[in-house]
Motif scaffolding. Sequence first.
Motif, PDB file in Angstrom:
ATOM      1  N   LEU A 144      -1.934   1.705  -2.249  1.00 18.37           N
ATOM      2  CA  LEU A 144      -1.043   0.841  -3.121  1.00 18.37           C
ATOM      3  C   LEU A 144      -1.430   1.342  -4.556  1.00 18.37           C
ATOM      4  CD1 LEU A 144       1.457  -0.662  -3.885  1.00 18.37           C
ATOM      5  CD2 LEU A 144       0.157  -2.714  -3.454  1.00 18.37           C
ATOM      6  N   PHE A 145      -2.815   0.875  -4.798  1.00 17.46           N
ATOM      7  CA  PHE A 145      -3.277   0.869  -5.998  1.00 17.46           C
ATOM      8  C   PHE A 145      -3.446   2.453  -6.680  1.00 17.46           C
ATOM      9  CE2 PHE A 145      -4.572  -3.575  -5.177  1.00 17.46           C
ATOM     10  CZ  PHE A 145      -4.357  -3.945  -6.425  1.00 17.46           C
ATOM     11  N   LEU A 201       0.402   3.564  -7.446  1.00 16.89           N
ATOM     12  CA  LEU A 201       1.056   3.034  -8.495  1.00 16.89           C
ATOM     13  C   LEU A 201       1.172   3.809  -9.753  1.00 16.89           C
ATOM     14  CD1 LEU A 201       0.321  -0.888  -7.992  1.00 16.89           C
ATOM     15  CD2 LEU A 201       2.563   0.449  -7.834  1.00 16.89           C
ATOM     16  N   PRO A 202       0.156   4.317 -10.198  1.00 16.13           N
ATOM     17  CA  PRO A 202      -0.029   5.042 -11.449  1.00 16.13           C
ATOM     18  C   PRO A 202       1.037   6.230 -11.632  1.00 16.13           C
ATOM     19  CG  PRO A 202      -2.174   4.523 -10.853  1.00 16.13           C
ATOM     20  CD  PRO A 202      -1.383   4.192  -9.694  1.00 16.13           C
ATOM     21  N   ILE A 211       4.034   6.228 -10.276  1.00 17.00           N
ATOM     22  CA  ILE A 211       5.356   5.906 -10.081  1.00 17.00           C
ATOM     23  C   ILE A 211       6.378   6.061 -11.099  1.00 17.00           C
ATOM     24  CG2 ILE A 211       6.849   3.735 -10.194  1.00 17.00           C
ATOM     25  CD1 ILE A 211       6.265   4.510  -7.355  1.00 17.00           C
ATOM     26  N   ILE A 271       8.548   7.108  -3.965  1.00 20.95           N
ATOM     27  CA  ILE A 271       8.747   5.780  -4.472  1.00 20.95           C
ATOM     28  C   ILE A 271       8.939   4.726  -3.343  1.00 20.95           C
ATOM     29  CG2 ILE A 271      10.533   4.184  -5.561  1.00 20.95           C
ATOM     30  CD1 ILE A 271      11.250   6.888  -7.181  1.00 20.95           C
ATOM     31  N   THR A 326       5.352   4.088  -1.760  1.00 20.92           N
ATOM     32  CA  THR A 326       4.748   3.211  -2.717  1.00 20.92           C
ATOM     33  C   THR A 326       5.269   1.593  -2.158  1.00 20.92           C
ATOM     34  OG1 THR A 326       4.444   4.805  -4.478  1.00 20.92           O
ATOM     35  CG2 THR A 326       4.052   2.424  -4.939  1.00 20.92           C
ATOM     36  N   ILE A 327       6.570   1.721  -2.112  1.00 22.24           N
ATOM     37  CA  ILE A 327       7.036   0.303  -1.633  1.00 22.24           C
ATOM     38  C   ILE A 327       6.498  -0.290  -0.356  1.00 22.24           C
ATOM     39  CG2 ILE A 327       9.080  -0.899  -1.081  1.00 22.24           C
ATOM     40  CD1 ILE A 327      10.696   0.712  -3.304  1.00 22.24           C
ATOM     41  N   GLN A 368       3.775   0.385   0.883  1.00 22.96           N
ATOM     42  CA  GLN A 368       2.411   0.031   0.884  1.00 22.96           C
ATOM     43  C   GLN A 368       2.261  -1.669   0.343  1.00 22.96           C
ATOM     44  OE1 GLN A 368       0.384   2.162   2.362  1.00 22.96           O
ATOM     45  NE2 GLN A 368       2.239   3.680   1.903  1.00 22.96           N
ATOM     46  N   ALA A 369       3.261  -2.180  -0.411  1.00 22.28           N
ATOM     47  CA  ALA A 369       3.495  -3.478  -0.647  1.00 22.28           C
ATOM     48  C   ALA A 369       4.009  -4.150   0.169  1.00 22.28           C
ATOM     49  CB  ALA A 369       4.100  -3.371  -1.913  1.00 22.28           C
TER      50      ALA A 369
END
Length: 407
Positions: A293-294, A297-298, A300, A312, A315-316, A318-319
Motif C-alpha cells: 500500500l505505501f 500510493l505515490p 496513484i 488504482i 491500490t484500493i 491493499q487498503a
Amino acid sequence: MIWHLIHIIDILLWLLLAASTVYILFFALVSTLWKKRVSRLTKYLTGQVLAMRKKEHFSYLILYPAYNEDRVILNSVQKFLAQYYPYNCFHVAVISDHMQPETNQKLSELPITLLQPVFEKSSKAKAMQYAMDHFQKAEVRGQRSEDFDYVIILDADNVVEPHFLEQLNEECAKGYKAIQCHRCAKNSDNDVAVLDGVSEEINNTIFRKAHNRIGLSSALIGSGMCFDFQWFKENVYKLTTAGEDRELEALLLQQKVYIQYEPDIHVFDEKVSNKDNFQKQRLRWMTAQIQSLFRMLPYIPKAIMAFNWDFIDKTIQQALIPRSMLVVLTFAMSLLMTIVSRTWCIKWWCLFLAVCIALYIATPKQLRRHSVFGKILSLPTLVWKMTLNILKIDRKNTDFIHTSHDK
C-alpha cells in the motif's frame, strides 16, 4: 457531549468497515455474471498464433523456491515430471535453501537443475533471482535461457495434474504475458485447513474471477503463476520484499500488462492446519499488504492521469480489511450497538448482513455444503491471532517469514 463523541466514532468506524464491505459485495455479485463462451473463431486464431511462432509447444522453465521444505518438495517435483508434455519443452529447477543433504541427494538424482544458494537472509525473491542468474549463464539440454518462452513459479508443496502444461500451453497461445492458475486446497484434515481453503476460494472468486469478468486484472497469489520469460527476466531483480507476489502485481500493472486468471488450471496447495502457522502466514500477508500500500500510493496520481484502472483498483485492495476480521468486527459492533442504542444498531446489522451475503455468494457451491458452518467455531481464535499480528507489523521489515508444513 460524551454521547455525541461516541456517535461520531460509531459513524466513522461504520464507514471504514462499510468501504471494505461494499468492495467485496460488488465483486461477489460481479462473479455471478455470465461468462461469454469462446467462439470457434477465437480457437482458430489461437491455433494460428502457435503456427506463426512455428511451434506447437511453448517451452517452460519451472522454478521451485524451497526453503526448509524437506517434507514436501520431493513429492511435488516427482509429480510434476509426470507431465503429458514433450520432455524437451519444459525444465524444472529447485532452489534448495536450508534443506537437508539427504533431500538434496534425492533431488540431484532427478532430471532437474538443483541449485543450492547460501543466503545471509533468505527470501523467495532472492531464490528466484539466483535461479535467473544461473539460467542466463548456463544451457539446459543444449538450450539457452533465451529459448524459454515462459517461467512458472510453484511453491514446494504445490502439486499439479499431468495435463497442467498442456492446458497452460493453450492459454499462453492466446498471447497472455501473465497468468494466475487456480490454486486450491489439497488437504482438509481439520477446521483450520478447511477455513483456510474456503478463504482462498473466496479470494479466487472476488479478486480473480470477478475482476476478469469486467476486464480488470486478476490478483496474483504467490504460486501457480506463469510469466513471459523475457518480462520476468527483466523485472525479477526489482523485487526487494517478502511480498514478492504483490511487487510482481504492481510491476505488471504499472506496465499495463494484463493478468489472466484460469479457473480450470488447478494447482493443489497444502493449507495450514495449525493455528500458529496460520498466524505466521497471515502476519507475512498483512505485512506485505501494508508495504505494498505505501509503495503504490505515490504512483496513484500518475495512474489516474493515465486511466490505469487496474493499478488504482490494486491500490484500493491493499487498503481493505481482511474478510475474517470484517465478519467478527461487524458482528461484535452490531451486538455492542444493540446494547448501547437500538437506533444506532440497525446500520450495523445491515452491514453484517451485507458481509455475510458477499461471502456466501463468493464461496463456491460445493464448499457451502462442506460443513463450513461446523468449522466456524475456530474463526474467533484465528481472528484474534490476526488481530495480534497488527502489533507485529513493521512495514520496513523485509525479513522472510517461513510457514512450516506440519508433519
